[in-house]
Design a protein around this motif. Structure first.
Motif, PDB file in Angstrom:
ATOM      1  N   ALA A  93       0.838  -1.107   0.092  1.00 17.07           N
ATOM      2  CA  ALA A  93      -0.014  -0.034   0.014  1.00 17.07           C
ATOM      3  C   ALA A  93       0.929   1.235   0.115  1.00 17.07           C
ATOM      4  O   ALA A  93       2.165   1.330   0.254  1.00 17.07           O
ATOM      5  N   GLN A 101      -5.675   4.403  13.891  1.00 17.81           N
ATOM      6  CA  GLN A 101      -6.922   4.638  13.213  1.00 17.81           C
ATOM      7  C   GLN A 101      -8.067   4.189  14.063  1.00 17.81           C
ATOM      8  O   GLN A 101      -8.055   3.289  14.702  1.00 17.81           O
ATOM      9  N   THR A 118       0.963   5.806   0.663  1.00 23.76           N
ATOM     10  CA  THR A 118       0.236   6.859   1.099  1.00 23.76           C
ATOM     11  C   THR A 118       0.777   8.272   0.431  1.00 23.76           C
ATOM     12  O   THR A 118       1.920   8.217   0.406  1.00 23.76           O
ATOM     13  N   ASP A 136      -4.423   1.183  -1.302  1.00 24.26           N
ATOM     14  CA  ASP A 136      -4.480  -0.300  -0.924  1.00 24.26           C
ATOM     15  C   ASP A 136      -4.130  -1.105  -2.184  1.00 24.26           C
ATOM     16  O   ASP A 136      -4.966  -1.104  -3.073  1.00 24.26           O
ATOM     17  N   TRP A 149      -4.981   7.357   0.628  1.00 22.90           N
ATOM     18  CA  TRP A 149      -4.297   5.991   0.800  1.00 22.90           C
ATOM     19  C   TRP A 149      -4.456   5.407  -0.377  1.00 22.90           C
ATOM     20  O   TRP A 149      -5.564   5.412  -0.883  1.00 22.90           O
TER      21      TRP A 149
END
Length: 139
Positions: free
Chosen positions: A49, A118, A51, A68, A66
């Motif tokens: 992933a 998160q 960012t 993924d 983000w």
């Protein structure tokens, strides 16, 4: 990175999975952003992933985007800022088809470590479920 993640989110779950991973970040745009690449070694399997973070000088806020590798699309951004060394960011998303508020908190306990967590809220931010914690240390 050391990950600690609830096995099921917004379902009353208290069972946490712990696993490893790596992250490499680079500054971009002369310091107005950064880009990181993650390898996440979940028990269900490894995935990648990334960012993209951008600083907006006109508002003093950051946007976090983000991506993924299991579902390669850019997720809706989170927006926020750093105050007193803690970055707090909010956004909108959905879990199993129901809308949620999303919160990321970034902290730096020491010069060589960082912590991210998160949390999801299914009630508009009245209550929050922390469901993923990452502990970072420099390689």
């Amino acid at each position: 990175m050391r990950h600690r993640k609830l096995r099921d989110r917004l379902a009353g779950c208290t069972d946490w999975a712990e696993f490893g991973g790596t992250m490499h970040a680079d500054p971009i745009l002369g310091g107005l952003g950064n880009f990181d690449r993650n390898v996440i070694d979940q028990p269900e399997g490894r995935y990648e992933a990334c960012t993209l973070r951008l600083f907006h000088p006109d508002t003093g806020q950051w946007s976090l985007h983000w991506v993924d590798g299991r579902d390669p699309k850019i997720d809706p951004p989170l927006y926020g800022a750093f105050e007193g060394g803690v970055g707090t960011f909010f956004g909108e998303d959905s879990v199993r088809g129901r809308p949620i508020r999303l919160r990321f908190v970034w902290e730096r306990p020491t010069l060589a470590t960082a912590r991210w967590n998160q949390a999801f809220s299914a009630d508009g931010g009245v209550t929050w479920e922390t469901n993923w914690i990452m502990e970072f240390s420099r390689a």
